[in-house]
Design an enzyme around this catalytic site. Structure first.
Site, mmCIF file in Angstrom:
data_model
loop_
_atom_site.group_PDB
_atom_site.id
_atom_site.type_symbol
_atom_site.label_atom_id
_atom_site.label_comp_id
_atom_site.label_asym_id
_atom_site.label_seq_id
_atom_site.Cartn_x
_atom_site.Cartn_y
_atom_site.Cartn_z
ATOM 1 N N ASP A 197 -26.719 -24.644 -43.514
ATOM 2 C CA ASP A 197 -27.702 -25.709 -43.292
ATOM 3 C C ASP A 197 -29.110 -25.198 -43.557
ATOM 4 O OD1 ASP A 197 -25.722 -27.406 -42.626
ATOM 5 O OD2 ASP A 197 -26.094 -27.401 -40.467
ATOM 6 N N SER A 205 -21.915 -18.913 -41.397
ATOM 7 C CA SER A 205 -21.724 -20.027 -40.466
ATOM 8 C C SER A 205 -22.325 -21.303 -41.047
ATOM 9 C CB SER A 205 -22.415 -19.717 -39.143
ATOM 10 O OG SER A 205 -23.818 -19.745 -39.330
ATOM 11 N N LYS A 206 -21.996 -22.415 -40.398
ATOM 12 C CA LYS A 206 -22.554 -23.697 -40.841
ATOM 13 C C LYS A 206 -24.072 -23.670 -40.701
ATOM 14 C CE LYS A 206 -22.334 -28.649 -40.419
ATOM 15 N NZ LYS A 206 -23.738 -28.874 -40.073
ATOM 16 N N ARG A 207 -24.538 -23.021 -39.633
ATOM 17 C CA ARG A 207 -25.985 -22.927 -39.428
ATOM 18 C C ARG A 207 -26.692 -22.267 -40.608
ATOM 19 N NH1 ARG A 207 -27.490 -20.665 -34.269
ATOM 20 N NH2 ARG A 207 -28.651 -19.093 -35.445
#
Ligand code: GLU
Length: 511
Positions: free
Chosen positions: A269, A264-266
């Site tokens: 990041d 995921s983007k999380r």
């Protein structure tokens, strides 16, 4: 043989995820290999999820990685328009065809009525309440209402949706190119909405109708669409298009680097790596996400990396140009299991592609960084720096980031190295070396080295013992590229100045 026509069909609901770029790539590779057509269709039927700028972003991202679209949004073609919102009038006739043949029906239930149904089923112990072959008989639709009532409701423009009438007991099968036979019992499929009350088709209807009308031969898409595939098979059947049904290939999921769960983007990041191909500024939050492009990945390296996320050539070869990928690619060699997204592998590919470049090409990157810093430098000098830095860089910007000492004398010195390597022997050698340097008529790496060896042998001190101290005084750090070449590049006068400064500054600290 059927003409090969593949499509990449993203929804403009935000930035294109790197997994989407992989999907586009696999479609593109197959199209090029089989001399087919690569189509870009924008699936924007869900107005609520539409994000301004997302479509342009998709086009720019594909252009940057070198995935060329033959037909579709931004290019045009014989089946235009390729944006589903512009195809709105096309879909209702197919929904009508399904209603007429008894495979779809009007449903007039309001949101509240649907909610009541769901609550009722939950209370009765149904974990996943659905509008399906059983529950539809208790709802307000053209299967339960009298024909006259339906007519009146339609004439009164009562909002309705069209739902697919999924059979109660039927085995739905499809032969996926990656997974083999996939079998789903129809009792697992709910009566999906095909047309929404705003007159727009849902993804399912629009996707199948367009794949048929655009003569798509292969549907290559992410695994998250596998649960929808049986429903699509039913649609092909009920619309009488079974013979034209494309071949399906559902690509394995991209997993977190740890392997537990979808990437995921999380995650990206948190671990500090990009997940979007190019910079993306969220139009709502104005938050900026750094893209692979801006982080310094070369498009050809990213493509090579992405190609290997799920596919392998079955040989040891890892470096593949786009043309080589086109030749080597095969859907049969795509695995079923999810693949871990290992950013270190992406960096490795980037290093390999950077190393394959000429000194002159790398020099351009350095000159680029230097001009932003207002530092002037000749092409020759930049190429020399590139030649000794090339093995040490992962991104083009590293030439500058890791090579600042070529342009700025160090003002601080790595304390750890100083405490270990700055000693009386080093000071003696550097003092003598500094005195020797002005006597040299020419100064390059070999003379720098020969002079140093002369000095150390005269003093009876091993060169190896003081080399790090010399490096420290020239660059401020304990490790780096070939020191003699570094000295040649910065020049004799600067070498002398730096040694002098180090002797002055570091002497104070060392007892
Ligand atoms: N619009 C879908 C998406 O956003 C396309 C899925 C498909 O390729 O059928 O991924």
């Amino acid at each position: 043989m059927r003409e090969v026509r593949v499509r990449f069909a993203p929804s403009p609901t935000g930035a294109l995820h790197i997994g989407g770029v992989r999907t586009a790539l696999y479609n593109f590779l197959l199209a090029r290999q089989l001399k087919g057509t690569m189509i870009l269709r924008i699936e924007d039927t869900d107005q609520n999820r539409y994000v301004p700028g997302a479509e342009e972003y998709i086009l720019q991202s594909l252009a940057w990685v070198g995935i060329k679209i033959d037909e579709g949004v931004g290019v045009g073609g014989p089946y235009a328009p390729y944006r589903q919102s512009e195809r709105k009038p096309i879909y209702m006739q197919y929904a009508q065809q399904l209603i007429d043949s008894g495979n779809a029906y009007y449903a007039f239930d309001t949101e509240d009525e649907l909610e009541v149904m769901r609550e009722r089923l939950k209370t009765a112990g149904v974990a996943l309440p659905q509008y399906n072959s059983i529950t539809r008989m208790q709802m307000r639709n053209s299967l339960t209402l009298l024909e006259e009532e339906v007519k009146q409701l339609l004439e009164a423009k009562t909002p309705y949706v069209v739902r697919l009438k999924v059979p109660r007991k039927e085995e739905v099968r499809l032969n996926d190119m990656i997974r083999g036979w996939v079998m789903v019992h129809s009792s697992q499929i709910d009566d999906k909405v095909l047309m929404k009350s705003d007159g727009m088709p849902t993804y399912h209807l629009a996707n199948v109708v367009d794949d048929y009308l655009m003569k798509i031969s292969h549907v290559i898409r992410g695994e998250e669409w596998l649960p929808s595939a049986p429903l699509h098979v039913l649609l092909y059947k009920y619309l009488g298009w079974e013979k034209e049904m494309p071949q399906f290939a559902h690509l394995p999921l991209l997993l977190k680097p740890t392997g537990d769960g979808k990437l995921s983007k999380r995650d990206a990041d948190q671990m500090g790596f990009p997940i979007f191909p190019i910079d993306w500024i969220d139009p709502n939050t104005k938050e900026k996400a750094i893209g692979f492009r801006e982080a310094g990945y070369l498009p050809e390296a990213l493509i090579n990396f992405l190609a290997f996320l799920g596919w392998n050539p079955g040989t040891q070869q890892e470096i593949f140009s786009l043309d080589e990928l086109i030749n080597a690619f095969s859907v049969e060699r795509i695995g079923k299991a999810g693949t871990k997204f290992d950013i270190h592998k992406a960096q490795w590919f980037n290093q390999q592609y950077l190393r394959a470049k000429s000194d002159e090409a790398l020099a351009e990157y350095l000159l680029d960084s230097l001009s932003k810093e207002n530092i002037s430098c000749t092409k020759e000098k930049a190429a020399k720096i590139a030649s000794i830095m090339r093995e040490r860089i992962t991104f083009p910007k590293d030439l500058w980031e890791h090579g600042k000492f070529f342009f700025h004398a160090p003002t601080t010195f790595d304390e750890n190295v100083a405490s270990k390597r700055w000693n009386d022997d080093a000071v003696k050698v550097l003092n003598a070396y500094k005195i020797e340097l002005p006597t040299l008529a020419t100064f390059d790496a070999p003379t720098a080295k020969a002079t140093l060896e002369k000095v150390t042998s005269e003093l009876g001190i091993g060169t190896g013992k003081i080399l790090q101290a010399l490096r420290l005084s020239i660059t401020g750090a304990g490790a780096g590229p070939d020191l003699m070449m570094v000295m040649e590049i910065i020049g004799k006068d600067e070498v002398m100045k730096r040694i002098e400064y180090a002797l002055k500054t570091l002497n104070v600290k060392v007892a």
